[in-house]
Scaffold this active site. Structure first.
Site, PDB file in Angstrom:
ATOM      1  N   SER A  37       0.826  -1.208   0.000  1.00 44.16           N
ATOM      2  CA  SER A  37       0.000   0.000   0.000  1.00 44.16           C
ATOM      3  C   SER A  37       0.862   1.261   0.000  1.00 44.16           C
ATOM      4  CB  SER A  37      -0.942   0.005   1.212  1.00 44.16           C
ATOM      5  OG  SER A  37      -0.221  -0.149   2.423  1.00 44.16           O
ATOM      6  N   ASN A 124      -2.126  -2.285  12.831  1.00 42.29           N
ATOM      7  CA  ASN A 124      -3.584  -2.136  12.803  1.00 42.29           C
ATOM      8  C   ASN A 124      -4.034  -0.871  13.533  1.00 42.29           C
ATOM      9  OD1 ASN A 124      -3.361  -4.541  11.524  1.00 42.29           O
ATOM     10  ND2 ASN A 124      -4.291  -5.778  13.146  1.00 42.29           N
ATOM     11  N   THR A 169     -39.336  24.266 -12.349  1.00 44.40           N
ATOM     12  CA  THR A 169     -39.629  22.942 -11.797  1.00 44.40           C
ATOM     13  C   THR A 169     -39.780  22.044 -13.018  1.00 44.40           C
ATOM     14  OG1 THR A 169     -42.018  23.277 -11.796  1.00 44.40           O
ATOM     15  CG2 THR A 169     -40.842  23.883  -9.771  1.00 44.40           C
ATOM     16  N   HIS A 170     -39.375  20.829 -12.890  1.00 42.36           N
ATOM     17  CA  HIS A 170     -39.380  19.892 -14.027  1.00 42.36           C
ATOM     18  C   HIS A 170     -38.594  20.456 -15.209  1.00 42.36           C
ATOM     19  CE1 HIS A 170     -42.815  17.949 -11.950  1.00 42.36           C
ATOM     20  NE2 HIS A 170     -43.147  19.210 -11.686  1.00 42.36           N
ATOM     21  N   SER A 291     -11.853  24.245 -28.258  1.00 43.72           N
ATOM     22  CA  SER A 291     -11.858  22.987 -29.003  1.00 43.72           C
ATOM     23  C   SER A 291     -10.593  22.898 -29.831  1.00 43.72           C
ATOM     24  CB  SER A 291     -13.084  22.940 -29.918  1.00 43.72           C
ATOM     25  OG  SER A 291     -12.883  22.002 -30.960  1.00 43.72           O
ATOM     26  N   LYS A 297     -15.400  27.405 -30.519  1.00 45.89           N
ATOM     27  CA  LYS A 297     -15.951  26.825 -29.291  1.00 45.89           C
ATOM     28  C   LYS A 297     -15.396  27.441 -28.020  1.00 45.89           C
ATOM     29  CE  LYS A 297     -18.498  24.007 -28.805  1.00 45.89           C
ATOM     30  NZ  LYS A 297     -18.309  22.560 -28.766  1.00 45.89           N
ATOM     31  N   ASN A 299     -15.976  26.129 -24.104  1.00 41.74           N
ATOM     32  CA  ASN A 299     -16.662  25.018 -23.430  1.00 41.74           C
ATOM     33  C   ASN A 299     -16.592  25.115 -21.909  1.00 41.74           C
ATOM     34  OD1 ASN A 299     -17.280  23.826 -25.930  1.00 41.74           O
ATOM     35  ND2 ASN A 299     -15.297  22.785 -25.992  1.00 41.74           N
ATOM     36  N   GLU A 304     -18.725  20.622 -16.451  1.00 44.51           N
ATOM     37  CA  GLU A 304     -18.971  19.245 -16.872  1.00 44.51           C
ATOM     38  C   GLU A 304     -18.230  18.244 -15.988  1.00 44.51           C
ATOM     39  OE1 GLU A 304     -19.415  19.019 -21.541  1.00 44.51           O
ATOM     40  OE2 GLU A 304     -17.797  20.365 -20.957  1.00 44.51           O
ATOM     41  N   TYR A 331      -9.662  -6.464  12.723  1.00 42.75           N
ATOM     42  CA  TYR A 331      -8.984  -5.999  11.510  1.00 42.75           C
ATOM     43  C   TYR A 331      -8.995  -7.074  10.438  1.00 42.75           C
ATOM     44  CZ  TYR A 331      -5.465  -4.344   8.258  1.00 42.75           C
ATOM     45  OH  TYR A 331      -4.827  -3.941   7.110  1.00 42.75           O
ATOM     46  N   GLN A 336      -7.449  -2.091   4.246  1.00 41.39           N
ATOM     47  CA  GLN A 336      -6.451  -1.289   3.532  1.00 41.39           C
ATOM     48  C   GLN A 336      -7.096  -0.567   2.344  1.00 41.39           C
ATOM     49  OE1 GLN A 336      -2.322  -2.753   3.062  1.00 41.39           O
ATOM     50  NE2 GLN A 336      -2.810  -2.858   0.881  1.00 41.39           N
ATOM     51  N   LYS A 339      -8.202   3.509   1.856  1.00 42.61           N
ATOM     52  CA  LYS A 339      -7.400   4.697   1.588  1.00 42.61           C
ATOM     53  C   LYS A 339      -7.582   5.268   0.190  1.00 42.61           C
ATOM     54  CE  LYS A 339      -4.250   2.976   4.964  1.00 42.61           C
ATOM     55  NZ  LYS A 339      -5.145   1.808   5.164  1.00 42.61           N
TER      56      LYS A 339
HETATM   57  N1  ARG Z   1      -1.090  -1.240   5.160  1.00 39.64           N
HETATM   58  C1  ARG Z   1      -1.969  -1.841   6.106  1.00 39.64           C
HETATM   59  C2  ARG Z   1      -3.332  -1.117   6.117  1.00 39.64           C
HETATM   60  O1  ARG Z   1      -3.430  -0.092   5.553  1.00 39.64           O
HETATM   61  C3  ARG Z   1      -1.396  -1.803   7.436  1.00 39.64           C
HETATM   62  C4  ARG Z   1      -1.916  -2.863   8.340  1.00 39.64           C
HETATM   63  C5  ARG Z   1      -1.336  -4.157   8.039  1.00 39.64           C
HETATM   64  N2  ARG Z   1      -1.694  -5.039   9.064  1.00 39.64           N
HETATM   65  C6  ARG Z   1      -1.575  -6.375   8.922  1.00 39.64           C
HETATM   66  N3  ARG Z   1      -1.964  -7.102   9.908  1.00 39.64           N
HETATM   67  N4  ARG Z   1      -1.119  -6.886   7.832  1.00 39.64           N
HETATM   68  O2  ARG Z   1      -4.319  -1.590   6.648  1.00 39.64           O
END
Ligand code: ARG
Length: 474
Positions: A37, A124, A169-170, A291, A297, A299, A304, A331, A336, A339
């Site tokens: 990650s 965790n 409206t509508h 464009s 054009k 735009n 959008e 956990y 993960q 994120k």
């Molecule tokens: N990169 C992991 C996350 O975002 C960290 C936690 C990893 N924990 C584990 N028990 N493998 O959740």
């Protein structure tokens, strides 16, 4: 899982993960590629460093490390922070995530003391802490930018004075409304978004640090102390819940999604308003695109993309809700996946707010076109019916009388005004109502679309903005 104290020769030959002690072979390349990650969580580094600082201070308070060890880890954390800030930090292939990378480097810099950094802690509770810290900061930035957009809407509303346009409206012309009223309608909706951010922050502002992997610790950790050091309002109540829940992330995504949806609706209106067919607004050159082929054009790409990106943001929310579904305590690595949707949504909403704010700040509103569209006689039909009501006619009857006149006007060659003049129950007093600019001034009820209530509304909107700004300062 325990980290080995001494790395033997065999260990040294293997890739060094945080968990290598239990394993005979090193991790497969495919495993690292699929599960890493670092590529997206490295932006958590300031929060990871902050979390580690608080944790180390807590370890020293609990006498789990001595002051020398504490100071050497803290100094190493400072060095790691500078390396990450100036880009000189060198990541290695076994840095699975930012937490691993920081700990690895601290251990390189601080020597044996570095090996004590992770005492009583798990990735965790560590990663959950980092993301909560990140959210607290970034959601505030979003709230601040929403307030800036609200201020621009207010400024444009003040400048609009008594300019009016058709209310729809509508998507059919309904009754005239002040342009100020229309702009402030978006302002109020956005204000609710800011309040929703504040609400969500109450549930985000809880420290999970000290929950460990899932069950707390046998060591004398002090989660209240680290929570206070990190500026959290309080600590977790249940360690399983602390590392095993992400509803606060889902809530943040939802709150951001509603803001994105507000922006998409503003975007859609600007797409319409800037068409030649509407002609209600002209974009500033800096906030429009051209464009590559058609020289004429101009735009509304910001509008959008505010509309388009809302789709992907809704997808991030629904995707993450699906990720959470059915996960047992506590956990799971699935978490993960919180994120990327979170980071992308925050980034896109922040960018959209900046672009939409600039677009609205610089747009030229074309009063003549707006008012001409609002001044078609039929938008005064409700006023005619209400004029009859005031003179004693039941509303349902009045509605039918005026409806019949509108039908006649649309079919024949006499205008509504002429028909009103000729009608026995209406006549010249009523005909005044269909004259340009009259109807909007008759919207006099509290919260209504005419100049009198809009002036009062503006005062209330100013107080509302002051309240939100005060809350942001607090
Ligand atoms: N990169 C992991 C996350 O975002 C960290 C936690 C990893 N924990 C584990 N028990 N493998 O959740």
């Amino acid at each position: 899982m325990s980290a080995g104290n001494s790395a033997g020769n065999e260990d040294a030959e293997r890739a060094h993960t945080l968990w290598h002690g239990r394993f005979e072979g090193g991790p497969a390349a495919e495993l690292m590629a699929f599960t890493e990650s670092l590529s997206f969580d490295r932006r958590l580094w300031p929060d990871d460093i902050a979390g580690s600082r608080a944790h180390v201070a807590g370890l020293a308070r609990a006498s789990l490390i001595n002051e020398l060890e504490r100071d050497s880890i803290l100094a190493a954390l400072d060095d790691v922070a500078s390396e990450l800030a100036d880009g000189s930090f060198v990541f290695v292939p076994t840095d699975e995530d930012i937490h691993t990378a920081v700990e690895r480097r601290v251990t390189e810099l601080a020597g044996p003391a570095g090996g004590k950094l992770h005492t009583g802690r798990s990735r965790n509770d560590q990663s959950a802490t980092d993301v909560r810290l990140w959210c607290k900061r970034e959601l505030r930035v979003i709230a601040e930018r929403v307030v800036v957009l609200q201020e621009v809407l207010l400024r444009r509303a003040v400048e609009a004075g008594e300019v009016y346009l058709p209310g729809y409206t509508h998507m059919q012309r309904a009754q005239p409304v002040l342009l100020a009223h229309h702009l402030l309608a978006h302002g109020w909706a956005l204000g609710r978004g800011v309040d929703r951010i504040f609400d969500a922050l109450e549930r985000i502002d809880i420290s999970p640090l000290g929950a460990g992997a899932l069950a707390g610790s046998s060591l004398p950790l002090d989660p209240d102390g680290t929570a206070a050091d990190l500026g959290f309002a309080r600590r977790f109540e249940n360690s399983l819940d602390a590392v095993g829940s992400r509803d606060h992330i889902a809530e943040a995504l939802f709150v951001l999604t509603l803001i994105a949806i507000d922006l998409s609706r503003i975007g859609e209106e600007f797409v319409l308003w800037t068409t030649e067919e509407f002609g209600f607004a002209k974009l500033d050159d800096g906030y429009a695109t051209g464009s590559s082929m058609m020289p004429q054009k101009k735009n509304p790409d910001i509008a959008e993309l505010a509309r388009g990106k809302a789709g992907r943001i809704i997808g991030a929310l629904t995707g993450f809700l699906a990720t959470m579904k059915g996960l047992p305590l506590s956990y799971n690595r699935d978490y993960q996946e919180d994120k990327e949707p979170l980071f992308d949504t925050v980034d896109q909403v922040r960018l959209a707010l900046g672009a939409i704010t600039g677009m609205i700040a610089t747009t030229t509103f074309v009063a003549e076109r707006m008012q001409a569209a609002a001044d078609v006689e039929t938008t005064a039909a409700t006023d005619l019916a209400e004029w009859l009501v005031v003179r004693g006619m039941p509303f349902r009857e009045a509605h039918a009388v005026v409806g019949a006149l509108v039908r006649q006007a649309l079919q024949g060659d006499r205008s509504l005004r002429e028909l009103v003049l000729a009608h026995e129950a209406l006549g010249s007093d009523a005909a005044v109502l269909v004259a340009p600019g009259v109807s909007v001034r008759r919207r006099t009820t509290p919260g209504g679309a005419g100049p009198v209530p809009v002036a009062a509304q503006m005062d209330r909107f100013r107080s509302e903005l002051a309240r939100l700004k005060e809350a942001l300062r607090g």
